[in-house]
Write a protein that holds these residues in place. Structure first.
Motif, mmCIF file in Angstrom:
data_model
loop_
_atom_site.group_PDB
_atom_site.id
_atom_site.type_symbol
_atom_site.label_atom_id
_atom_site.label_comp_id
_atom_site.label_asym_id
_atom_site.label_seq_id
_atom_site.Cartn_x
_atom_site.Cartn_y
_atom_site.Cartn_z
ATOM 1 N N GLU A 26 13.749 2.831 2.351
ATOM 2 C CA GLU A 26 13.611 2.075 1.093
ATOM 3 C C GLU A 26 12.384 1.159 1.080
ATOM 4 O O GLU A 26 11.744 1.006 0.046
ATOM 5 C CB GLU A 26 14.879 1.260 0.814
ATOM 6 N N VAL A 27 12.062 0.537 2.212
ATOM 7 C CA VAL A 27 10.888 -0.337 2.265
ATOM 8 C C VAL A 27 9.631 0.487 2.046
ATOM 9 O O VAL A 27 8.769 0.130 1.230
ATOM 10 C CB VAL A 27 10.823 -1.106 3.608
ATOM 11 N N SER A 56 4.011 -3.881 9.376
ATOM 12 C CA SER A 56 2.984 -3.106 10.078
ATOM 13 C C SER A 56 3.530 -1.756 10.516
ATOM 14 O O SER A 56 2.840 -0.739 10.414
ATOM 15 C CB SER A 56 2.478 -3.870 11.306
ATOM 16 N N HIS A 57 4.755 -1.752 11.005
ATOM 17 C CA HIS A 57 5.398 -0.491 11.412
ATOM 18 C C HIS A 57 5.507 0.457 10.220
ATOM 19 O O HIS A 57 5.191 1.650 10.332
ATOM 20 C CB HIS A 57 6.787 -0.762 12.000
ATOM 21 N N HIS A 58 5.957 -0.047 9.077
ATOM 22 C CA HIS A 58 6.124 0.796 7.892
ATOM 23 C C HIS A 58 4.790 1.377 7.433
ATOM 24 O O HIS A 58 4.709 2.555 7.078
ATOM 25 C CB HIS A 58 6.799 0.022 6.768
ATOM 26 N N PHE A 59 3.736 0.567 7.459
ATOM 27 C CA PHE A 59 2.418 1.083 7.082
ATOM 28 C C PHE A 59 1.928 2.124 8.081
ATOM 29 O O PHE A 59 1.309 3.106 7.707
ATOM 30 C CB PHE A 59 1.390 -0.052 6.939
ATOM 31 N N ARG A 60 2.222 1.915 9.360
ATOM 32 C CA ARG A 60 1.816 2.901 10.374
ATOM 33 C C ARG A 60 2.502 4.237 10.124
ATOM 34 O O ARG A 60 1.868 5.299 10.161
ATOM 35 C CB ARG A 60 2.124 2.396 11.786
ATOM 36 N N VAL A 61 3.794 4.210 9.817
ATOM 37 C CA VAL A 61 4.531 5.452 9.524
ATOM 38 C C VAL A 61 3.932 6.138 8.299
ATOM 39 O O VAL A 61 3.712 7.356 8.302
ATOM 40 C CB VAL A 61 6.037 5.173 9.324
ATOM 41 N N LEU A 62 3.659 5.382 7.257
ATOM 42 C CA LEU A 62 3.086 5.962 6.035
ATOM 43 C C LEU A 62 1.693 6.537 6.285
ATOM 44 O O LEU A 62 1.359 7.614 5.801
ATOM 45 C CB LEU A 62 3.019 4.903 4.925
#
Length: 99
Positions: A26-27, A56-62
């Motif tokens: 969701e994030v 930062s983790h979410h942006f890395r995954v994306l």
């Protein structure tokens, strides 16, 4: 400390499973929706009720999945939705997810 951005996958390297995984949170989905509406944006404008390390983790995954492209502009990281690449590789996927 310099910011290191890993290589993003090419259009040909985009994997449906990896893209779907990136969009399953969701994030991350909220980040993608904001980029879809607002265009290129710096990391700091995304209001997420999470620690900075989580964002930062979410942006890395994306980024590593190929959903977003990140470029450095001075000390700022600018993020763009890779809509053209995603639409070319997986027609209709982004439109369906963003509904």
């Amino acid at each position: 400390m310099p910011i290191f951005l890993p290589r993003e996958p090419t259009r040909k390297e985009l994997s449906l499973a990896t893209v779907l995984y990136a969009l399953s949170d969701e994030v991350r989905l909220g980040i993608v929706r904001q980029l879809a509406v607002g265009g290129e944006q710096p990391c700091g404008v995304f209001e997420v009720d999470r620690p900075k390390s989580s964002l930062s983790h979410h942006f890395r995954v994306l980024r590593e999945s190929g959903v977003v492209a990140t470029r450095k502009d001075g000390k700022t990281l600018m993020n763009t939705l890779r809509r053209e690449d995603l639409d070319a590789r997986f027609p209709g996927l982004l439109k369906a997810v963003l509904r």
